[in-house]
Design an enzyme around this catalytic site. Structure first.
Site, PDB file in Angstrom:
ATOM      1  N   GLN A  79      31.414  43.685  48.907  1.00 22.33           N
ATOM      2  CA  GLN A  79      31.977  44.480  47.683  1.00 22.33           C
ATOM      3  C   GLN A  79      33.387  44.355  47.141  1.00 22.33           C
ATOM      4  OE1 GLN A  79      29.906  46.868  46.918  1.00 22.33           O
ATOM      5  NE2 GLN A  79      31.199  47.985  44.591  1.00 22.33           N
ATOM      6  N   PHE A  80      33.191  43.192  46.244  1.00 23.93           N
ATOM      7  CA  PHE A  80      34.354  43.056  45.850  1.00 23.93           C
ATOM      8  C   PHE A  80      35.156  43.691  44.746  1.00 23.93           C
ATOM      9  CE2 PHE A  80      32.352  41.608  42.385  1.00 23.93           C
ATOM     10  CZ  PHE A  80      33.513  42.082  41.118  1.00 23.93           C
ATOM     11  N   THR A  81      34.629  44.599  44.213  1.00 25.69           N
ATOM     12  CA  THR A  81      35.147  45.582  43.699  1.00 25.69           C
ATOM     13  C   THR A  81      36.323  46.720  44.644  1.00 25.69           C
ATOM     14  OG1 THR A  81      33.723  46.923  43.663  1.00 25.69           O
ATOM     15  CG2 THR A  81      33.793  45.819  41.936  1.00 25.69           C
TER      16      THR A  81
END
Length: 180
Positions: A79-81
């Site tokens: 989950q790069f966000t």
């Protein structure tokens, strides 16, 4: 590294209507990787995820057992966000996140390390880089934010005036009340 750990009754990930990862009781972990993360961050987070005591013991006492203690499952979703900055404007800035090719390798190493420290057959994942649908039944609900560098992610030093004001407030609380 940052993670959002959720205690779940069940969780799963689908991509293009195909289930790519699914677990029963355990934890669902959204994993964010920073461009500054190292093997030390990876090791810290793997141990933290497996050791976090979010489950009850046999007597029903909460916060006594970890996923590893009880032999439960772990679903990891990249989950790069989690590294999205929203301080300027309305479009998130993801420059702090590790680049995709490096991040894929780092995420795979993280999942491998979880398997080494625990049981690889109890670790499921989503599909890195894919548009995923994550579903879960949160138990509790218990949701925790984890950060391997909680106190070191700073863009700039606080202004001297802000520190002085904070110090003055602190000192003011330490002074005994004066009778008027």
């Amino acid at each position: 590294m940052r993670a959002v750990l959720q205690k779940v009754i069940e969780a799963g990930v689908t991509v293009d209507n195909q289930v790519v990862g699914k677990i029963g009781r355990g934890v669902c972990v959204l994993v964010g990787i920073s461009q500054h993360d190292t093997k030390e961050d990876l090791e810290y987070m793997a141990k933290k995820v497996l050791g976090m005591r979010v489950f009850s013991d046999d007597e029903g006492n909460m916060w006594k057992k970890s996923v590893k203690d009880l032999g439960l499952e772990v679903l990891c979703v990249s989950q790069f966000t989690l590294y999205g900055k929203t301080t300027k404007g309305t479009k998130p800035d993801f420059h702090e996140a590790m680049k995709s090719s490096e991040s894929r390798r780092f995420f795979d190493e993280f999942v491998d390390r979880l398997g080494q420290l625990y049981d690889r057959s109890k670790i499921a994942t989503g599909e890195f880089g894919a548009m995923m649908h994550v579903s879960l039944v949160n138990d509790g609900p218990v949701t925790l934010e984890l950060d391997s560098r909680k106190f070191t992610y700073q863009d700039k030093e606080p202004e001297a005036g802000a520190n002085a004001a904070k110090e003055q407030r602190r000192k003011g609380y330490e002074q005994p009340l004066q009778a008027q």
